[in-house]
Each structure stands twice: as structure tokens, then as C-alpha cells.
Design a protein around this motif. Sequence first.
Motif, short mmCIF file in Angstrom:
data_model
loop_
_atom_site.label_atom_id
_atom_site.label_comp_id
_atom_site.label_asym_id
_atom_site.label_seq_id
_atom_site.Cartn_x
_atom_site.Cartn_y
_atom_site.Cartn_z
N LEU A 153 -7.54 3.56 2.84
CA LEU A 153 -6.62 2.43 2.75
C LEU A 153 -6.38 1.85 4.13
N PRO A 176 -3.27 -1.04 5.27
CA PRO A 176 -2.31 -2.05 4.82
C PRO A 176 -2.61 -3.46 5.34
N ASN A 178 0.85 -1.19 0.00
CA ASN A 178 0.00 0.00 0.00
C ASN A 178 0.89 1.24 0.00
#
Length: 782
Positions: free
Chosen positions: A349, A351, A76
Motif C-alpha cells: 500500500l 496512501p 488506506n
Amino acid sequence: MPRAKKSEKKNQTFSLEAKDYYSDMQKENLLYAALVRSPTTIGKIKNITIENLPEGYYLFTAKDIPGSKTIKINNNEIRIFGFDNVAYKDEPIGIIAGPNERKVFELLENVQVSFDIENLETALKNVIKNRKHPVALNEQIAINEIEENPTDLTDFVSQINKLPSLDTVIDKNRTDENTQKNIYTREVKTGIFKELPDDERTALLNSYSCCEKSWKLTLENPTWKETCGAFCYMESGKIHVCASTRWTSLMHKTIQKVLDLPAENIMVHKTKDSGVYSKGLWRSSQLAAQVATAAYLSKHPVKLALSQQEQQLYMAPGIDTEISYKTYFTNEGKIKALDVYIKSDVGALNPFAKEITDRLVISCAGFYKPENVNILAECFSSKNPPTSINIKNVDSQALFAIENQIQLICEKSKVFPDEARILNSECESRDFPFEISSAGLKETLENTLKISDFNRKYASFHMDAIDRVEKDTRPFFALPLRGVGIASGYNVSGYYGTDFFDYNPKIEVTLLQNDKVVIHAVKPSEVIQDIWKSTAAEILQIERNNIEINSEFTLEEIPQEPEDTLSSIGIINEIIRKCCNDIQKKRFHQPLPITSKKGISTPLKKGWNETDFCGKPFHGTSIATTAVEIELDPYTYSEKIKGIWITVDCGELFDEKAALKTIRLELQQVLTTLVEEKSIPYDNCEIRFIHSKNKNGQVGELVKNTLPAAFSSALSMALTTELTKLPCTEMKLFKLIREREEEKNKIIEKENLEKSTAEKTGNEKNAEKTSLENPPEEGGIE
């Protein structure tokens, strides 16, 4: 004491021992900082400015970063400051620093962010302006001239054809503003969900009772603690970063990459963490890099502390998750089929989205092993702020949901809560994919029931609640509403299913001259340190005072995994025991110093099959059962806990007083998170331990994994309606009662209407029957 390793290495070492709080640190010429956040969720950033920026104040953005503008974690890409297209709501796009904190926040209001969104109209205008005809005073004149001079049309069309495609011209962020995207899915099917076609399965499931409900637990940090932040300064050519972190290696690498400095010029000083939950892991490193950038470029010490609002919005622990159940069960409360849907929003997002989703799937059935399982978990990204993993509490949301669902089954099947839990935990299902030990569950349940007098209170309060609903008793002139709830849960030591973290730490123990021992590891709490020392002292037969825990590491030795990936009792203490036993065997056969370095044995990790997603996912578990009795004020809807009873089975108990202290501290912390902006008072708390031979595990997190579900169950009983979400507020409780009353009134109205219709129909039939039995006489008048 010097490191007892290959002697005279002069490598620079870094201490991983947390000292002081960053917010208390001061230096001369200190600058206070605040983050500039994007005013919109869409658009391409063109420029960020402040008019008439005073002398001594600074504004830094992504353009000013001397090194890399991004870091990569688990594939990411994460931006230190936002640039180009805005990624999510309130994304940090710059930092302001200055000597006066109030002035810094005033300047924050004056930041001007300009966006460059080229649309089709502006692209066409640019073509018209750039055409070769010399007399084009404006767009309309140019268009008219093209019509009058067709020979110019070829040049115009040529420029039109050079325009970018619509895909690059149109700002897709406008159309995707509220769109969620599925980034990961995990599905598990067993039994009839896997083997039978839909029609046969539906027919079979319809033969059982069913209850359906969705549950949601939002993890929140209390507002009294120190917020995330950092204190950074330059000294002798080195950047010093003081921040709370559980992942020192990531913070060090992030700042090195962002500032483009040699690794030895980055000094990360761990500070104390006052939070209930760990501080965001990678987000702490991103924040530290933002502050370090300001300190490096301004050549001044810089301190930034997030506001409480920023902490709640952008550093919240865990992810937004809702878990929906359809449970099919017998009249005895035995679950025959479990149909689960898990929906998670990780923001822009995360990770660790895969690991979080998998852990929720594993934990959504708790201790219970139904024959037929259908679990679908979907993880979505959105325009919300990014999230992180809360390693120690990944399972808490799933355990909250399943324990509340079990309570719902108890109410529907009229079975006591302990009977349903024991019945479903002892089921032997060969197809159930996850091996989670329930050893100790029955004992903790029985002991909690006994010390809390649970079953008597449960029956009494339950009858009172039913009577209140059926007789429509108004609570406003009554005694406080009462309820009692119970929940069981576990805390894990080490997860084998990860594909990013290595839950296999290596610990080094060295025996020196004069019976001195050095344990080379990151220092845990004082309580855990005492347990480690006691373990080593017992095996090596030396005084505890001769044992030191050394947290000095060279750059190459800094642990690559976050500290939260390790169980300081369940795993590390076991490894220390192995090291000491190894040293004891060599002690009288080899010269000193003797060093032993050990980790987890590989066969244990082979119990988990990652390919088929089944097997034994955890190194070990500790178990607790918590009961809660509450009173609800019928006038203010404020809650009061009359009693809390907790029974814990954590295997071998090294220090009961220390364990008791840990649980009481965690209890105080959790009580601040159940109701928004409030800590719930309680009258009594009783904690007991089961002394068993089970594998030793963590005491911490057990309250977080059991108390919320017990509290919501008790409150649901008092309200006589399900409380499906925590934290709650008095207004939410009031609305729940109103909704229940409105629903009841609708049912009564429907019943009355049906009764009235039936009576009307009956009267009409009786009248018709009477007329047939008594026809009018001939010649008479009808």
C-alpha cells in the motif's frame, strides 16, 4: 519568550524543534526492542508465541494493543501489527523487548508463528467427526458406516450443505502471492495521439527517427546514517515519544488512537534527522506507535532502532519505478512525438500513490514541450513492503529518465547536448498540458558548458569511444576510459495538484514591545532561519537579534501537513514578507502587539486545472545544470569523478555562502547513492549561481535531480553502451561491456555469414554464366 498570541492562555504547548538523536537517549531500566516479522507472505495468523520467555522480557502483538489496531491515512487502512491474513512480505506482527539487546535478537529466532489455514479437506473431516453416529472411530469407519446405513446420509448431506463456500474456504493468498493489482492509472494524450487513427499515426511517426529505452533510478539511503526508530517512556501518566518525524500531527494522532489515551497525555518530541531523504512520513508514525505500545504495556522505557538491512528493505525512499520512452525526432534533434510508459510498484500500500503517479506524469517530459504526447502511467500494488511518498524528491526519477533519453537523442542525431535541450525547451506547443517554466535553463546550460569546457571534452571522448568500438581496442592495457555527461533539472516550491496535502501554509508574525518580533513556525535549518530573519529585519527595520522563531504549538495549532510539503524559502519566506509588510503598514496606527497571519494567495492556485489535469502545477521552480567528467579504471571498473560543475538559478539569492554550503553537503550525500555500498571520490567541484529576477526557490534537492543523470550519461560514454539503471556496481559495469561485445560479435558473425552466402551465390552464378558462354564441343566429353 512567551507566545505573543491572545495573551494568558494556559494551554499545554508542544515544541516542534528537533533536538538530539533518539539513538543517544538513555533512561534507567531501559528495554531494547526488535520487531517480529511474518515468516511468509501468505496465511492467516493464529498465534504468536515464544517458549520459556525469560522474566523481564516481553512479547506484544496486535491482541495486546489497548486501542485501535489500525489507522487510516488517505482512505488506506494501515495495521500497527499484522493480524489475521498476512498482508505482505515481512510484515511486522509483534515486538519483543528486554534489558539485554543481544538476548532480544536471540529470542527473535525462537518466535513461533502458527497459521490457521482451513482447506476443504479439513472442513470435510470436521463434518465427519461431528456426525451423530456414536461409533465413528475415524473418518474411514464413518464413511463405511454411511454406506452401510443410508438413513444417516440425510444428516451427512445436511452438514455438508452447512459448509462455507469455496470462496471462504480456499486461501486466496496462495493464488495471489505474486499478483500485482492496478490501483491507479493516469493517461495524457495530445496531438496525433489524440486526433489521428492508429494507421495514419504510425505512418507519420515512421517518417522520423526513433529511439526506445527504459530507465530506472532507485533512491537509496546511505548506510552511515542513523536508521529509523524511536525511544518511548512513561512519566507522570504520560507517554513520551522521541522520534524523527516530518509529520508531527500524524504521529500524535496515531499514538493517541492506538493507546486510547487523552490527547494531552501524548508528548511527541522531535529528534534530529540524519538522513538524505525524509524518513517515510506515515511509516515513522507506525514504527513509533509500535514502540510506544511496548513502553506503555511494559511500564519501562523502550528503544528500537532498525538495522541497516531493515532500513533498506522496509524504509526505502520513494517507490520502485521504471520509465520507458519512445521518442520520435528530426535530424536536428527536435522531438516531434513523445510516447511514455511509467510503471510503478508501491508495495502492499501507499496512501499517496495517486499523487506520486501524477507527479511522475507531469515531470516525465522535463522542460521539453513536444507537439505530440502519449503518457500512460500505471501504479500497481504487490506483496512487497509498503512505501511512502518522498515529497521533495518525487520528480527525481522522472528527471533522471528524460535527461538520459535526451542524451540518447543527441547521440542518434549527432547534435550537441546543449543544442538539443535548448531547441526542445523553447518549442511553443499549444497542446502541451503542463506549464513548467524553463526560465534560467539556457543561462545555466551555457554557464556550465563554459566552466567545464564541456563541448570540447564531449567531442573528444565521443570520438575516442567510437574508435574504441570500431577498432575493437582492448581496454585492459589502455588508459582509463573517459566520459562526460550533462543534465538539467528543477526543484519545485509547492504542488497545486494534491488532493490530500494542503500546500497552503499559514504563517504568523507578531511585533511586540521594544522592537521584538516573533515568527511562529516550525524551525528549519540554521541557514533558512537566517534568511527569514534577514527578510523580517529589512522590512521592519529592526536588528536581526530581535527576531525569534517560536516553534511552540498547542494541540489545536500543530500543523496538519508534513513539513516537507512546504518550501521554506520559495513559499514561507514569501509569506513572511507579506506578514511584515502588513505589520509595517499598521505599525504606527495600532497599539502593540500587532499580529499578521498570511498564506498563499488563491489566484495562484487557480492556475492548475485538476479536472482536465493541465495548467501550472507548481508554485515556483529553481533550475540547475550539472556536468560530470569521469574516469573508469579498465582493470577494476571502479569509477573516479574528475570534475563536477554545477550552475544554479534559484531567483533572488539571499545568502550565497549558505547556499553553497547546502549544495556541497547534498553533493556529498548523493555521491554515496550512485554506486552500491560506496562513495565516489572526486577531484574538483565548481559551483556557480545565476543572479536573476526569477521567483526565488529552493536550492536543496537540485543536486539529487541532476547529478545522477549526468553521472550515468558520462559513464555510458565511457562504457560505449547505455547505463540505464542506478545505483550500479563494478560487476554490472563489467557485464554491460561483455554484453556489448557479445552483441557486436553476433553482428559480425551475421555480417560474415551474409557475406559468405553472397559470395557463394555469386560464385555459383559466375560458374553458371561461364558454362553457358563456353558450351562443350560436339562429341567431346563434358
